[in-house]
Design a protein around this motif. Structure first.
Motif, PDB file in Angstrom:
ATOM      1  N   ARG A  90       0.945  -1.145  -0.058  1.00  0.00           N
ATOM      2  CA  ARG A  90       0.062  -0.024   0.042  1.00  0.00           C
ATOM      3  C   ARG A  90       1.075   1.300  -0.084  1.00  0.00           C
ATOM      4  O   ARG A  90       0.458   2.253  -0.639  1.00  0.00           O
ATOM      5  N   ALA A  91       1.992   1.337   0.610  1.00  0.00           N
ATOM      6  CA  ALA A  91       3.056   2.300   0.631  1.00  0.00           C
ATOM      7  C   ALA A  91       3.403   2.528  -0.829  1.00  0.00           C
ATOM      8  O   ALA A  91       3.493   3.646  -1.058  1.00  0.00           O
ATOM      9  N   LEU A  92       3.783   1.444  -1.360  1.00  0.00           N
ATOM     10  CA  LEU A  92       4.113   1.659  -3.038  1.00  0.00           C
ATOM     11  C   LEU A  92       2.892   2.382  -3.660  1.00  0.00           C
ATOM     12  O   LEU A  92       3.142   3.017  -4.713  1.00  0.00           O
ATOM     13  N   ASN A  93       1.927   1.804  -3.518  1.00  0.00           N
ATOM     14  CA  ASN A  93       0.562   2.167  -4.002  1.00  0.00           C
ATOM     15  C   ASN A  93       0.376   3.719  -3.959  1.00  0.00           C
ATOM     16  O   ASN A  93      -0.050   4.535  -5.100  1.00  0.00           O
ATOM     17  N   ALA A  94       0.796   4.388  -2.794  1.00  0.00           N
ATOM     18  CA  ALA A  94       0.594   5.626  -2.630  1.00  0.00           C
ATOM     19  C   ALA A  94       1.643   6.756  -3.084  1.00  0.00           C
ATOM     20  O   ALA A  94       1.532   7.776  -3.155  1.00  0.00           O
ATOM     21  N   PHE A  95       2.787   5.964  -3.543  1.00  0.00           N
ATOM     22  CA  PHE A  95       3.907   6.896  -4.011  1.00  0.00           C
ATOM     23  C   PHE A  95       3.728   6.954  -5.704  1.00  0.00           C
ATOM     24  O   PHE A  95       3.815   5.755  -6.427  1.00  0.00           O
ATOM     25  N   ASP A  96       3.837   8.090  -6.231  1.00  0.00           N
ATOM     26  CA  ASP A  96       3.793   8.299  -7.622  1.00  0.00           C
ATOM     27  C   ASP A  96       5.224   8.423  -8.229  1.00  0.00           C
ATOM     28  O   ASP A  96       5.623   9.330  -8.176  1.00  0.00           O
ATOM     29  N   SER A  97       5.821   7.167  -8.441  1.00  0.00           N
ATOM     30  CA  SER A  97       7.274   7.448  -8.981  1.00  0.00           C
ATOM     31  C   SER A  97       7.491   8.047 -10.390  1.00  0.00           C
ATOM     32  O   SER A  97       8.416   8.695 -10.716  1.00  0.00           O
ATOM     33  N   GLU A  98       6.357   8.120 -11.173  1.00  0.00           N
ATOM     34  CA  GLU A  98       6.473   8.721 -12.309  1.00  0.00           C
ATOM     35  C   GLU A  98       6.569  10.225 -12.236  1.00  0.00           C
ATOM     36  O   GLU A  98       7.152  10.897 -13.123  1.00  0.00           O
ATOM     37  N   ARG A  99       6.272  10.766 -11.197  1.00  0.00           N
ATOM     38  CA  ARG A  99       5.968  12.213 -10.881  1.00  0.00           C
ATOM     39  C   ARG A  99       6.990  12.520  -9.819  1.00  0.00           C
ATOM     40  O   ARG A  99       7.388  13.914  -9.497  1.00  0.00           O
ATOM     41  N   ALA A 100       7.845  11.599  -9.111  1.00  0.00           N
ATOM     42  CA  ALA A 100       8.734  11.938  -8.234  1.00  0.00           C
ATOM     43  C   ALA A 100       9.885  12.765  -8.795  1.00  0.00           C
ATOM     44  O   ALA A 100      10.405  12.413  -9.950  1.00  0.00           O
ATOM     45  N   PRO A 101      10.371  13.747  -8.126  1.00  0.00           N
ATOM     46  CA  PRO A 101      11.554  14.493  -8.554  1.00  0.00           C
ATOM     47  C   PRO A 101      12.869  14.004  -8.497  1.00  0.00           C
ATOM     48  O   PRO A 101      13.765  14.461  -7.590  1.00  0.00           O
ATOM     49  N   PHE A 102      13.060  12.740  -9.082  1.00  0.00           N
ATOM     50  CA  PHE A 102      14.341  11.964  -8.654  1.00  0.00           C
ATOM     51  C   PHE A 102      15.570  12.912  -9.027  1.00  0.00           C
ATOM     52  O   PHE A 102      16.597  12.404  -8.676  1.00  0.00           O
ATOM     53  N   THR A 103      15.468  13.917 -10.047  1.00  0.00           N
ATOM     54  CA  THR A 103      16.711  14.678 -10.201  1.00  0.00           C
ATOM     55  C   THR A 103      17.108  15.274  -9.116  1.00  0.00           C
ATOM     56  O   THR A 103      18.294  15.900  -8.974  1.00  0.00           O
ATOM     57  N   LYS A 104      16.408  15.597  -8.191  1.00  0.00           N
ATOM     58  CA  LYS A 104      16.842  16.100  -6.729  1.00  0.00           C
ATOM     59  C   LYS A 104      18.024  15.348  -5.936  1.00  0.00           C
ATOM     60  O   LYS A 104      18.637  15.545  -5.059  1.00  0.00           O
ATOM     61  N   ILE A 105      18.123  14.001  -6.464  1.00  0.00           N
ATOM     62  CA  ILE A 105      19.063  13.069  -5.761  1.00  0.00           C
ATOM     63  C   ILE A 105      20.346  13.227  -6.604  1.00  0.00           C
ATOM     64  O   ILE A 105      20.747  12.533  -7.370  1.00  0.00           O
ATOM     65  N   THR A 106      21.080  14.116  -5.996  1.00  0.00           N
ATOM     66  CA  THR A 106      22.455  14.707  -6.829  1.00  0.00           C
ATOM     67  C   THR A 106      23.696  14.011  -6.683  1.00  0.00           C
ATOM     68  O   THR A 106      24.676  14.026  -6.866  1.00  0.00           O
TER      69      THR A 106
END
Length: 269
Positions: free
Chosen positions: A191-207
Protein backbone atom coordinates in the motif's frame (compact mmCIF):
# COMPACT_ATOMS: atom_id res chain seq x y z
CA UNK A 1 34.87 -10.23 10.19
CA UNK A 2 34.49 -11.99 13.53
CA UNK A 3 31.77 -11.90 16.14
CA UNK A 4 33.93 -9.55 18.23
CA UNK A 5 33.69 -6.95 15.48
CA UNK A 6 29.91 -6.66 15.84
CA UNK A 7 27.87 -4.84 18.42
CA UNK A 8 24.16 -4.40 18.75
CA UNK A 9 22.67 -1.08 19.67
CA UNK A 10 19.35 0.73 19.40
CA UNK A 11 18.32 4.13 18.12
CA UNK A 12 15.12 5.91 19.11
CA UNK A 13 13.07 7.04 16.15
CA UNK A 14 11.04 10.24 16.04
CA UNK A 15 7.90 8.52 17.32
CA UNK A 16 9.77 6.84 20.18
CA UNK A 17 10.12 3.40 18.59
CA UNK A 18 13.34 1.54 19.41
CA UNK A 19 15.07 0.38 16.24
CA UNK A 20 17.70 -2.34 16.43
CA UNK A 21 21.01 -1.73 14.67
CA UNK A 22 23.95 -4.12 14.30
CA UNK A 23 27.24 -2.29 13.77
CA UNK A 24 30.12 -4.23 12.23
CA UNK A 25 33.57 -3.46 10.83
CA UNK A 26 35.77 -0.45 10.37
CA UNK A 27 36.08 2.32 7.84
CA UNK A 28 33.62 4.56 6.08
CA UNK A 29 30.07 4.14 7.46
CA UNK A 30 27.35 2.46 5.45
CA UNK A 31 23.69 2.14 6.48
CA UNK A 32 21.98 -0.95 5.08
CA UNK A 33 18.17 -1.18 4.79
CA UNK A 34 16.73 -4.63 4.08
CA UNK A 35 13.63 -5.31 2.02
CA UNK A 36 10.36 -7.15 2.57
CA UNK A 37 10.11 -10.52 4.34
CA UNK A 38 13.66 -10.36 5.68
CA UNK A 39 15.80 -9.05 8.54
CA UNK A 40 19.31 -7.76 9.08
CA UNK A 41 20.47 -11.36 9.62
CA UNK A 42 19.87 -12.13 5.94
CA UNK A 43 22.65 -9.68 5.07
CA UNK A 44 25.31 -11.07 7.39
CA UNK A 45 27.41 -12.64 4.63
CA UNK A 46 27.41 -9.37 2.67
CA UNK A 47 28.45 -7.57 5.85
CA UNK A 48 31.27 -10.10 6.26
CA UNK A 49 32.60 -9.06 2.88
CA UNK A 50 32.47 -5.36 3.74
CA UNK A 51 33.63 -5.33 7.34
CA UNK A 52 37.37 -4.98 6.69
CA UNK A 53 36.71 -1.81 4.73
CA UNK A 54 33.50 -0.25 6.06
CA UNK A 55 31.57 0.24 9.27
CA UNK A 56 28.24 -1.29 8.36
CA UNK A 57 25.08 -0.29 10.25
CA UNK A 58 22.33 -2.81 9.46
CA UNK A 59 18.96 -1.95 10.93
CA UNK A 60 16.02 -4.23 11.49
CA UNK A 61 13.14 -2.30 10.00
CA UNK A 62 10.22 -1.69 12.35
CA UNK A 63 8.19 -4.85 12.79
CA UNK A 64 11.20 -7.03 11.94
CA UNK A 65 13.83 -8.66 14.12
CA UNK A 66 14.35 -6.88 17.43
CA UNK A 67 12.89 -3.54 16.33
CA UNK A 68 9.63 -2.26 17.75
CA UNK A 69 6.52 -1.66 15.70
CA UNK A 70 3.62 0.72 16.12
CA UNK A 71 -0.14 0.21 16.23
CA UNK A 72 -0.55 2.23 13.03
CA UNK A 73 1.89 1.87 10.14
CA UNK A 74 3.28 4.85 8.27
CA UNK A 75 6.01 4.85 5.64
CA UNK A 76 7.03 8.26 6.92
CA UNK A 77 7.85 6.66 10.28
CA UNK A 78 10.01 4.10 8.49
CA UNK A 79 11.94 6.87 6.78
CA UNK A 80 12.44 8.48 10.19
CA UNK A 81 13.87 5.18 11.41
CA UNK A 82 16.43 5.23 8.62
CA UNK A 83 17.21 8.88 9.34
CA UNK A 84 17.93 8.00 12.98
CA UNK A 85 20.40 5.33 11.91
CA UNK A 86 22.05 7.73 9.44
CA UNK A 87 22.53 10.18 12.31
CA UNK A 88 24.16 7.42 14.35
CA UNK A 89 26.46 6.53 11.45
CA UNK A 90 27.62 10.07 10.75
CA UNK A 91 27.44 12.70 7.97
CA UNK A 92 29.60 10.79 5.47
CA UNK A 93 27.46 7.64 5.64
CA UNK A 94 26.47 5.86 2.44
CA UNK A 95 22.87 4.64 2.25
CA UNK A 96 22.24 1.17 0.80
CA UNK A 97 18.70 -0.15 0.30
CA UNK A 98 17.43 -3.38 -1.23
CA UNK A 99 13.97 -3.77 -2.78
CA UNK A 100 11.46 -2.12 -0.39
CA UNK A 101 14.50 -0.91 1.55
CA UNK A 102 15.60 0.69 -1.72
CA UNK A 103 12.20 2.35 -1.98
CA UNK A 104 12.63 3.76 1.54
CA UNK A 105 16.20 4.86 0.85
CA UNK A 106 15.50 6.40 -2.54
CA UNK A 107 12.41 8.28 -1.40
CA UNK A 108 14.24 9.48 1.71
CA UNK A 109 17.07 10.79 -0.48
CA UNK A 110 14.56 13.11 -2.17
CA UNK A 111 14.46 15.11 1.07
CA UNK A 112 17.73 14.35 2.86
CA UNK A 113 20.45 13.59 0.35
CA UNK A 114 23.07 11.25 1.86
CA UNK A 115 26.75 11.26 0.91
CA UNK A 116 26.02 8.51 -1.63
CA UNK A 117 23.35 5.91 -2.30
CA UNK A 118 23.34 2.28 -3.41
CA UNK A 119 19.95 0.97 -4.50
CA UNK A 120 19.41 -2.67 -5.45
CA UNK A 121 16.28 -2.98 -7.61
CA UNK A 122 14.18 -0.31 -5.88
CA UNK A 123 10.52 -0.72 -6.97
CA UNK A 124 10.01 2.68 -8.57
CA UNK A 125 9.62 2.06 -12.33
CA UNK A 126 7.44 0.73 -13.83
CA UNK A 127 4.51 0.30 -11.43
CA UNK A 128 4.56 -3.46 -12.01
CA UNK A 129 5.09 -4.46 -8.40
CA UNK A 130 2.18 -2.47 -7.06
CA UNK A 131 -0.70 -4.76 -6.10
CA UNK A 132 -4.28 -3.97 -7.01
CA UNK A 133 -6.79 -3.49 -4.23
CA UNK A 134 -8.61 -6.72 -5.04
CA UNK A 135 -5.45 -8.77 -4.50
CA UNK A 136 -4.69 -6.84 -1.32
CA UNK A 137 -8.20 -7.49 0.00
CA UNK A 138 -7.83 -11.23 -0.59
CA UNK A 139 -4.38 -11.15 0.98
CA UNK A 140 -5.66 -9.36 4.08
CA UNK A 141 -8.52 -11.86 4.32
CA UNK A 142 -6.05 -14.74 4.40
CA UNK A 143 -4.09 -12.95 7.12
CA UNK A 144 -7.26 -12.46 9.15
CA UNK A 145 -7.96 -16.19 8.83
CA UNK A 146 -4.44 -16.98 10.03
CA UNK A 147 -3.50 -18.63 6.73
CA UNK A 148 -0.04 -17.12 6.43
CA UNK A 149 1.13 -19.88 4.10
CA UNK A 150 -1.46 -19.19 1.43
CA UNK A 151 -1.09 -15.43 1.95
CA UNK A 152 2.61 -15.64 1.17
CA UNK A 153 1.91 -17.72 -1.95
CA UNK A 154 -0.66 -15.17 -3.12
CA UNK A 155 1.78 -12.34 -2.47
CA UNK A 156 4.43 -14.06 -4.57
CA UNK A 157 1.95 -14.28 -7.44
CA UNK A 158 0.25 -10.90 -7.13
CA UNK A 159 2.96 -8.64 -5.74
CA UNK A 160 6.18 -9.85 -7.37
CA UNK A 161 4.71 -11.77 -10.32
CA UNK A 162 6.74 -14.90 -9.51
CA UNK A 163 6.15 -17.94 -11.75
CA UNK A 164 4.48 -21.00 -10.21
CA UNK A 165 7.62 -23.14 -10.45
CA UNK A 166 9.55 -20.56 -8.44
CA UNK A 167 6.80 -20.40 -5.81
CA UNK A 168 6.73 -24.20 -5.59
CA UNK A 169 10.50 -24.42 -5.13
CA UNK A 170 10.46 -21.68 -2.52
CA UNK A 171 7.56 -23.31 -0.71
CA UNK A 172 9.55 -26.53 -0.27
CA UNK A 173 12.62 -24.74 1.13
CA UNK A 174 13.36 -24.11 4.83
CA UNK A 175 13.23 -20.35 4.15
CA UNK A 176 9.49 -20.50 3.41
CA UNK A 177 8.46 -21.01 7.04
CA UNK A 178 10.69 -18.14 8.14
CA UNK A 179 9.18 -15.82 5.54
CA UNK A 180 5.59 -16.66 6.46
CA UNK A 181 6.18 -15.08 9.87
CA UNK A 182 6.68 -11.73 8.11
CA UNK A 183 3.63 -12.06 5.85
CA UNK A 184 1.53 -9.58 7.91
CA UNK A 185 3.95 -6.75 7.07
CA UNK A 186 3.74 -7.20 3.31
CA UNK A 187 0.33 -5.68 2.57
CA UNK A 188 1.18 -2.42 4.32
CA UNK A 189 4.35 -2.16 2.26
CA UNK A 190 2.43 -2.74 -0.96
CA UNK A 191 0.00 0.00 0.00
CA UNK A 192 2.92 2.34 0.61
CA UNK A 193 4.12 1.64 -2.92
CA UNK A 194 0.60 2.22 -4.24
CA UNK A 195 0.55 5.64 -2.62
CA UNK A 196 3.89 6.74 -4.13
CA UNK A 197 3.79 8.22 -7.64
CA UNK A 198 7.22 7.34 -8.95
CA UNK A 199 6.42 8.71 -12.40
CA UNK A 200 6.14 12.21 -10.93
CA UNK A 201 8.77 11.96 -8.20
CA UNK A 202 11.50 14.60 -8.62
CA UNK A 203 14.36 12.08 -8.71
CA UNK A 204 16.65 14.65 -10.31
CA UNK A 205 16.96 16.05 -6.76
CA UNK A 206 19.04 13.00 -5.81
CA UNK A 207 22.34 14.59 -6.81
CA UNK A 208 24.70 12.42 -4.77
CA UNK A 209 26.71 9.65 -6.47
CA UNK A 210 24.43 6.64 -6.84
CA UNK A 211 24.97 3.01 -7.73
CA UNK A 212 21.92 1.17 -9.07
CA UNK A 213 22.21 -2.62 -8.96
CA UNK A 214 20.11 -5.22 -10.77
CA UNK A 215 20.33 -8.97 -11.22
CA UNK A 216 20.99 -10.39 -14.66
CA UNK A 217 18.10 -12.83 -14.20
CA UNK A 218 15.73 -10.62 -12.22
CA UNK A 219 12.18 -10.17 -13.58
CA UNK A 220 12.03 -7.92 -16.62
CA UNK A 221 9.95 -5.25 -14.87
CA UNK A 222 12.53 -4.98 -12.08
CA UNK A 223 15.42 -4.78 -14.54
CA UNK A 224 13.67 -2.17 -16.67
CA UNK A 225 12.66 -0.26 -13.57
CA UNK A 226 16.23 -0.13 -12.29
CA UNK A 227 17.47 1.16 -15.65
CA UNK A 228 14.74 3.79 -15.90
CA UNK A 229 15.50 5.00 -12.38
CA UNK A 230 19.24 5.20 -13.09
CA UNK A 231 18.67 7.17 -16.27
CA UNK A 232 16.77 9.97 -14.55
CA UNK A 233 19.38 10.53 -11.84
CA UNK A 234 22.04 13.18 -12.44
CA UNK A 235 24.97 11.08 -11.15
CA UNK A 236 24.23 7.37 -11.28
CA UNK A 237 25.69 4.22 -12.75
CA UNK A 238 23.96 0.92 -13.44
CA UNK A 239 25.67 -2.39 -12.69
CA UNK A 240 24.36 -5.85 -13.54
CA UNK A 241 25.06 -8.70 -11.15
CA UNK A 242 25.96 -11.60 -13.48
CA UNK A 243 24.08 -14.82 -12.91
CA UNK A 244 21.95 -13.32 -10.14
CA UNK A 245 18.36 -12.35 -9.51
CA UNK A 246 16.69 -10.24 -6.85
CA UNK A 247 18.42 -11.97 -3.91
CA UNK A 248 22.16 -11.76 -4.49
CA UNK A 249 22.58 -11.15 -0.76
CA UNK A 250 21.75 -14.84 -0.35
CA UNK A 251 23.06 -16.31 -3.60
CA UNK A 252 26.24 -14.31 -4.21
CA UNK A 253 27.12 -12.21 -1.13
CA UNK A 254 30.81 -11.91 -2.07
CA UNK A 255 29.93 -10.59 -5.52
CA UNK A 256 27.50 -8.09 -4.04
CA UNK A 257 30.03 -6.90 -1.46
CA UNK A 258 32.68 -6.54 -4.15
CA UNK A 259 30.44 -4.33 -6.31
CA UNK A 260 29.65 -2.16 -3.30
CA UNK A 261 33.35 -1.73 -2.52
CA UNK A 262 34.17 -1.00 -6.16
CA UNK A 263 31.67 1.85 -6.07
CA UNK A 264 32.80 3.17 -2.67
CA UNK A 265 36.40 3.38 -3.88
CA UNK A 266 35.31 5.87 -6.56
CA UNK A 267 33.81 8.28 -4.02
CA UNK A 268 35.58 11.34 -2.61
CA UNK A 269 37.11 10.70 0.80
Amino acid sequence: MTEANSRQTFVTSADGARISVTVTGRGRPLVLVHGSLSTSADWQRVVDGLADHMTVHVLDRRGYGLSEDAAQYSVEREREDVTAVLELAGPDAILFGHSFGGFLSGSLALEHTPAATILYEPPFFPPGLVADEEALAVYDGLLADGDLDEALALGMRAFVKAPEEEISAFRSSPAWKVRTAFAPTWSREMRALNAFDSERAPFTKITCPTLVLRGEYSPTWLREGAQHFQQVLPDARLVDLPGQGHDAAGTAPSLLAREVLNFVRTLPT
